[in-house]
Design a protein around this motif. Structure first.
Motif, PDB file in Angstrom:
ATOM      1  N   GLY A 166       3.697  11.655 -13.289  1.00 44.06           N
ATOM      2  CA  GLY A 166       2.380  10.971 -13.607  1.00 44.06           C
ATOM      3  C   GLY A 166       2.809   9.784 -14.753  1.00 44.06           C
ATOM      4  N   LEU A 167       3.744   9.918 -15.663  1.00 45.95           N
ATOM      5  CA  LEU A 167       4.065   8.709 -16.612  1.00 45.95           C
ATOM      6  C   LEU A 167       4.287   7.631 -16.061  1.00 45.95           C
ATOM      7  CD1 LEU A 167       5.343  10.050 -19.738  1.00 45.95           C
ATOM      8  CD2 LEU A 167       3.329   8.825 -19.642  1.00 45.95           C
ATOM      9  N   ARG A 168       5.353   8.187 -14.729  1.00 48.40           N
ATOM     10  CA  ARG A 168       6.195   6.889 -14.070  1.00 48.40           C
ATOM     11  C   ARG A 168       5.034   6.167 -13.270  1.00 48.40           C
ATOM     12  NH1 ARG A 168       9.648  10.418 -10.871  1.00 48.40           N
ATOM     13  NH2 ARG A 168      10.861  11.289 -12.550  1.00 48.40           N
ATOM     14  N   GLN A 169       4.093   6.914 -12.998  1.00 47.89           N
ATOM     15  CA  GLN A 169       2.806   6.050 -11.847  1.00 47.89           C
ATOM     16  C   GLN A 169       1.962   5.218 -13.161  1.00 47.89           C
ATOM     17  OE1 GLN A 169       2.572   4.562  -9.338  1.00 47.89           O
ATOM     18  NE2 GLN A 169       2.492   6.347  -8.131  1.00 47.89           N
ATOM     19  N   ARG A 170       1.829   5.742 -14.326  1.00 48.39           N
ATOM     20  CA  ARG A 170       1.108   4.821 -15.224  1.00 48.39           C
ATOM     21  C   ARG A 170       2.063   3.855 -15.562  1.00 48.39           C
ATOM     22  NH1 ARG A 170      -3.139   8.066 -18.042  1.00 48.39           N
ATOM     23  NH2 ARG A 170      -3.050  10.095 -17.001  1.00 48.39           N
ATOM     24  N   VAL A 171       3.238   3.678 -15.652  1.00 49.68           N
ATOM     25  CA  VAL A 171       4.272   2.623 -16.145  1.00 49.68           C
ATOM     26  C   VAL A 171       3.973   1.529 -14.633  1.00 49.68           C
ATOM     27  CG1 VAL A 171       6.384   2.034 -15.856  1.00 49.68           C
ATOM     28  CG2 VAL A 171       5.714   3.872 -17.587  1.00 49.68           C
ATOM     29  N   MET A 172       4.053   2.210 -13.646  1.00 48.57           N
ATOM     30  CA  MET A 172       3.906   1.294 -12.481  1.00 48.57           C
ATOM     31  C   MET A 172       2.428   0.550 -12.403  1.00 48.57           C
ATOM     32  SD  MET A 172       5.484   1.210  -9.258  1.00 48.57           S
ATOM     33  CE  MET A 172       4.308   1.690  -8.035  1.00 48.57           C
ATOM     34  N   ILE A 173       1.395   1.231 -12.872  1.00 46.58           N
ATOM     35  CA  ILE A 173       0.370   0.545 -12.903  1.00 46.58           C
ATOM     36  C   ILE A 173       0.223  -0.443 -13.760  1.00 46.58           C
ATOM     37  CG2 ILE A 173      -2.324   1.066 -13.182  1.00 46.58           C
ATOM     38  CD1 ILE A 173      -1.943   3.823 -11.916  1.00 46.58           C
ATOM     39  N   ALA A 174       0.595  -0.093 -15.086  1.00 43.44           N
ATOM     40  CA  ALA A 174       0.797  -1.162 -16.234  1.00 43.44           C
ATOM     41  C   ALA A 174       1.600  -2.531 -15.772  1.00 43.44           C
ATOM     42  CB  ALA A 174       1.619  -0.567 -17.367  1.00 43.44           C
ATOM     43  N   ALA A 175       2.774  -2.216 -15.237  1.00 41.19           N
ATOM     44  CA  ALA A 175       3.392  -3.565 -14.359  1.00 41.19           C
ATOM     45  C   ALA A 175       2.677  -4.163 -13.507  1.00 41.19           C
ATOM     46  CB  ALA A 175       4.870  -2.945 -14.094  1.00 41.19           C
ATOM     47  N   ALA A 176       1.995  -3.504 -12.656  1.00 35.17           N
ATOM     48  CA  ALA A 176       1.193  -4.282 -11.628  1.00 35.17           C
ATOM     49  C   ALA A 176       0.143  -4.933 -12.172  1.00 35.17           C
ATOM     50  CB  ALA A 176       0.588  -3.173 -10.720  1.00 35.17           C
ATOM     51  N   LEU A 177      -0.528  -4.522 -13.346  1.00 40.70           N
ATOM     52  CA  LEU A 177      -1.831  -5.085 -13.797  1.00 40.70           C
ATOM     53  C   LEU A 177      -1.252  -6.031 -15.123  1.00 40.70           C
ATOM     54  CD1 LEU A 177      -4.239  -2.095 -13.875  1.00 40.70           C
ATOM     55  CD2 LEU A 177      -3.568  -3.743 -11.989  1.00 40.70           C
ATOM     56  N   ALA A 178      -0.008  -5.962 -15.230  1.00 38.53           N
ATOM     57  CA  ALA A 178       0.513  -7.135 -16.459  1.00 38.53           C
ATOM     58  C   ALA A 178      -0.211  -8.434 -16.342  1.00 38.53           C
ATOM     59  CB  ALA A 178       1.941  -7.020 -16.326  1.00 38.53           C
ATOM     60  N   CYS A 179      -0.575  -9.087 -15.275  1.00 38.21           N
ATOM     61  CA  CYS A 179      -0.870 -10.537 -15.179  1.00 38.21           C
ATOM     62  C   CYS A 179      -2.320 -10.604 -14.456  1.00 38.21           C
ATOM     63  CB  CYS A 179      -0.045 -11.074 -14.061  1.00 38.21           C
ATOM     64  SG  CYS A 179       1.647 -11.373 -14.692  1.00 38.21           S
ATOM     65  N   GLN A 180      -3.109  -9.594 -14.819  1.00 34.98           N
ATOM     66  CA  GLN A 180      -4.466  -9.516 -14.496  1.00 34.98           C
ATOM     67  C   GLN A 180      -4.818  -9.994 -13.217  1.00 34.98           C
ATOM     68  OE1 GLN A 180      -4.800 -11.596 -17.778  1.00 34.98           O
ATOM     69  NE2 GLN A 180      -4.238  -9.536 -18.719  1.00 34.98           N
ATOM     70  N   PRO A 181      -4.295  -9.268 -11.895  1.00 36.30           N
ATOM     71  CA  PRO A 181      -4.523  -9.752 -10.791  1.00 36.30           C
ATOM     72  C   PRO A 181      -5.921  -9.454 -10.316  1.00 36.30           C
ATOM     73  CG  PRO A 181      -3.464  -7.582 -10.654  1.00 36.30           C
ATOM     74  CD  PRO A 181      -3.462  -7.863 -12.107  1.00 36.30           C
ATOM     75  N   LYS A 182      -6.371 -10.117  -9.245  1.00 38.90           N
ATOM     76  CA  LYS A 182      -7.556 -10.069  -8.537  1.00 38.90           C
ATOM     77  C   LYS A 182      -7.735  -8.986  -7.676  1.00 38.90           C
ATOM     78  CE  LYS A 182      -8.712 -14.831  -9.409  1.00 38.90           C
ATOM     79  NZ  LYS A 182      -8.480 -16.148  -8.858  1.00 38.90           N
ATOM     80  N   LEU A 183      -6.549  -8.913  -7.134  1.00 41.18           N
ATOM     81  CA  LEU A 183      -6.809  -7.703  -6.044  1.00 41.18           C
ATOM     82  C   LEU A 183      -5.293  -6.952  -6.040  1.00 41.18           C
ATOM     83  CD1 LEU A 183      -7.741  -6.661  -3.192  1.00 41.18           C
ATOM     84  CD2 LEU A 183      -6.298  -8.214  -1.888  1.00 41.18           C
ATOM     85  N   VAL A 184      -5.843  -5.375  -6.105  1.00 38.98           N
ATOM     86  CA  VAL A 184      -4.759  -4.413  -6.061  1.00 38.98           C
ATOM     87  C   VAL A 184      -4.718  -3.723  -4.891  1.00 38.98           C
ATOM     88  CG1 VAL A 184      -3.808  -2.618  -7.545  1.00 38.98           C
ATOM     89  CG2 VAL A 184      -5.185  -4.292  -8.641  1.00 38.98           C
ATOM     90  N   LEU A 185      -3.458  -3.718  -4.254  1.00 37.46           N
ATOM     91  CA  LEU A 185      -3.348  -2.903  -3.212  1.00 37.46           C
ATOM     92  C   LEU A 185      -2.482  -1.715  -3.590  1.00 37.46           C
ATOM     93  CD1 LEU A 185      -1.439  -5.759  -0.903  1.00 37.46           C
ATOM     94  CD2 LEU A 185      -3.922  -5.367  -1.061  1.00 37.46           C
ATOM     95  N   CYS A 186      -3.035  -0.597  -3.040  1.00 39.67           N
ATOM     96  CA  CYS A 186      -2.715   0.685  -3.304  1.00 39.67           C
ATOM     97  C   CYS A 186      -2.274   1.460  -2.464  1.00 39.67           C
ATOM     98  CB  CYS A 186      -3.713   1.600  -4.205  1.00 39.67           C
ATOM     99  SG  CYS A 186      -4.451   0.821  -5.761  1.00 39.67           S
ATOM    100  N   ASP A 187      -0.902   1.813  -2.413  1.00 39.14           N
ATOM    101  CA  ASP A 187      -0.351   2.595  -1.060  1.00 39.14           C
ATOM    102  C   ASP A 187       0.148   3.967  -1.533  1.00 39.14           C
ATOM    103  OD1 ASP A 187       0.496   3.363   1.209  1.00 39.14           O
ATOM    104  OD2 ASP A 187       2.541   2.130   1.226  1.00 39.14           O
TER     105      ASP A 187
END
Lengths: 339, 336
Positions: A166-187
């Motif tokens: 669970g924590l790893r996935q939170r870290v992943m989300i933090a890294a993915a959102l670090a640059c405020q993207p407009k579109l997030v692809l979730c696999d």
């Protein structure tokens, strides 16, 4: 709704076709056939299908992450008007992280095992911002707090293997959102997690989506997860979209026997039925798609017509579309069943 | 023949965990007591690390108990290697049909090998026996000559079930047998387990993390958390009236198909602790919204749940000090 959207959707996929050439130089086979859909600004769209339906491949195509031997052979993928299938490497590099980003299913294999997780968020943040490392570190700490990571100073100094799923996935989300993207692809970001942790991550994604106004394209095999996260749904089967529409409409009255089958096959924890009905047979594998409607061998409504020809997605009104030519019979049978 | 086909009496299964150079034992299953009745489908649910698979492996003899006893059909089983005559009576179906079948043998060879090793069926009848078992798991006889990689996930799992049924076991231990399958195929396999129980009378110890599947299939259910049974009862008792806060959290966490479900996503706080660093008292207290000082001090035992409604003796137990005090849980099903 505070987000204003122009008529142009944020992401527009049109007639996308992808071919796969298996290792060993065997015959090239289609993996995606004429897939079209769109994601508006601030919208969450679910892409649902079973293994081998082509849902993950569609996501990877958008980000330009197709492995060797898999090639887009037709169609367009427009992100803010730019065709990603024909974009230069430089354009794609500029878009990744800042325009479009991806959250993968298995954070253990998508995080770098030999770098501290804090560094990985910092690196992601510095893609866009010319921050010093210490500024980026402050940003990472803020992000980590935002993601509900307990004791962030400590957690960010750990390696991925030292964290729970669970924590790893939170870290992943933090890294993915670090640059405020407009579109997030979730696999399938919650598929590998336990159900209580899955609920936490879904809640986090919902909060972040509202707060940051980001758009989401969410791939999963779990209809119930889509019900929680998405407004619209695209159902994929054997490389094609077979039904599309608002989540609530699709569950209330499916316009495709495959959607109907998926809804029936999903066990409901709040009620007991006498007989749990699956869909007979199993999803066809790549290179072995049946002629005509690919679902016809598993379908209760299949007729001779279903065994040849093309079955494109046809608009059925009210923002819905279906690739089935026997929608009326399907509806009649649902009514009979309910009586 | 005893009424219970299986009794676990206060069993503990320990593993050595290395922490900073020193080895300390952790208890993957911690003083677990439960009984499985002949002919029933008993469900065991819990999240990863709760000890479900540890118990499954203990029952089939792949793990040994550090303390407590495993009683099968009235006979206490030792930790020693089991004789064939016993092994054939307890068989297992594993989670992943991609790794539990031999990729280099066709299905017929794999089944014949088992019949040969156990010499369970006369030579001349072995082929026919394989075909009979294949029919029971609803597979076409032509697939007997296929290799696992030529089959779909659902077909492979049916082969794994056929293999487990080959020696006519009395107890089938199924460890998450549908978790690796696509939804459309999963339902068929769940239904197959229900049919096998009816047709063959085989007792099934069914492990799952999906409560919905358990609700559809099982007669009785036990919920495990961090090596302990925290709640147990008949399926209808447990789902209608869950009494342990963890069971409630599990039920709340399941995503529902209801449209606009996203308007209320309930998620319990926190993550499971490490087995090597359990909290004092109740091991769920670190995540429990109702935890009190008593929960810190005192580990709760299994408490009989008193249900006002029925006169029949309740078999419903929950390991919570407040199992009978907390407001009866109102599930989301009734509010929708």
């Amino acid at each position: 709704m505070t987000t204003t959207s122009s008529n142009e959707p944020l992401l527009l996929v049109e007639d996308l076709c992808i071919d796969v050439t298996p290792v060993g130089g065997k015959k090239t086979v289609p993996a995606i056939r004429n897939v079209s859909f769109q994601v508006g600004a601030g919208e969450a769209v679910g892409l649902v299908g079973e293994s081998g339906s082509g849902k993950s491949l569609t996501l990877r195509t958008i980000l330009g992450l197709l492995p060797a031997g898999i090639e887009a052979t037709g169609g367009r993928v427009l992100f803010e008007g730019v065709d990603l299938l024909r974009a230069s490497k430089k354009t794609m590099k500029g878009l990744r992280g800042t325009g479009i980003t991806m959250i993968f299913q298995e954070p253990m294999t998508s995080l770098n095992p030999i770098a501290k997780v804090g560094e990985q968020i910092v690196d992601a943040a510095r893609v866009k911002h010319s921050w010093s490392r210490s500024d980026a570190r402050d940003h990472a700490l803020r992000l980590a707090r935002h993601m509900g990571i307990p004791d962030p100073e400590n957690v960010l100094s750990l390696y991925p293997h030292e964290l729970s799923g669970g924590l790893r996935q939170r870290v992943m989300i933090a890294a993915a959102l670090a640059c405020q993207p407009k579109l997030v692809l979730c696999d399938e970001p919650t598929t590998a997690l336990d159900v209580t942790i899955q609920a936490q991550i879904i809640r986090l994604l919902l909060e972040l989506k509202d707060e940051l106004g980001m758009s989401m394209l969410y791939v999963t095999h779990d209809l119930a997860v889509v019900a929680q996260l998405c407004q619209r749904l695209e159902v994929m089967y054997a490389g094609s979209i077979v039904e599309s529409g608002l989540v609530a409409d699709l569950f209330r009255q499916p316009n495709h026997p495959y959607t109907q089958g998926l809804v029936n096959a999903t066990p409901d924890v709040d009620a007991v039925v006498d007989l749990l009905t699956g869909i007979r047979g199993s999803a066809p594998t790549l290179g072995h798609w049946p002629e005509g409607c690919a679902f016809n061998p598993r379908c209760d409504f299949a007729s001779a017509e279903c065994q040849s020809g093309e079955f494109p997605l046809i608009d059925t009104g009210e923002g819905r579309a279906s690739a089935c030519i026997h929608v009326e019979q399907l509806h009649a049978s649902i009514k009979d069943g309910a009586r | 023949m005893s009424e219970n086909i299986l009794d676990l009496n206060d069993v503990t299964v320990s593993f050595m965990a290395r922490r900073g150079g020193t080895k300390t034992p952790v208890h993957a299953a911690d003083h677990v007591t439960l009984d499985v009745r002949r002919g029933e489908i008993f469900g065991l649910v819990g999240e990863s690390g709760s000890g479900k698979s540890t118990l499954a492996r203990l029952i089939v003899g792949l793990n040994s108990a550090a303390s407590g006893t495993v009683v099968f059909d009235g006979e206490v089983l030792s930790n020693k290697k089991r004789p064939k005559s016993l092994r054939r009576r307890i068989q297992m179906v594993f989670q992943d049909p991609y790794s539990s079948l031999d990729p280099r043998m066709n299905v017929r060879q794999q089944l014949m090998e088992i019949l040969k090793v156990h010499d369970a069926v006369p030579d001349a009848q072995r082929q026919a026996h394989c075909e009979k078992i294949f029919a029971q798991v609803e597979l076409a006889p032509s697939l007997l000559d296929a290799r696992p990689r030529q089959m779909s996930g659902g077909q492979r799992q049916r082969v794994a079930i056929a293999r487990a049924l080959l020696l006519s076991p009395e107890l089938l231990v199924a460890d998450e047998p549908v978790s690796a399958l696509d939804v459309s195929v999963q339902a068929g396999i769940v239904q197959l387990f229900a049919d096998l129980r009816t047709r063959l009378g085989v007792t099934i110890f069914f492990i799952a993390h999906d409560l919905a599947v358990v609700r559809h299939l099982c007669d009785r259910v036990a919920v495990m958390y961090m090596g302990k049974i925290v709640e147990e009862g008949t399926t209808s008792e447990l789902f209608a009236n869950p009494r342990h806060p963890y069971t409630r959290a599990l039920l709340d966490s399941i995503p529902r198909l209801a449209p606009n479900a996203h308007e209320e996503v309930v998620a319990p706080e926190g993550e499971p602790p490490s087995l090597a660093r359990l909290p004092s008292g109740c091991r769920f207290r670190s995540r429990c919204p109702f935890a009190t000082e008593r929960c810190v001090q005192e580990e709760p035992g299994l408490l009989a749940v008193t249900s006002g409604a029925s006169d029949s003796p309740s078999t419903h137990v929950a390991a919570c000090h407040y199992a009978n005090d907390l407001e009866a849980y109102v599930g989301r099903s009734s509010t929708l």
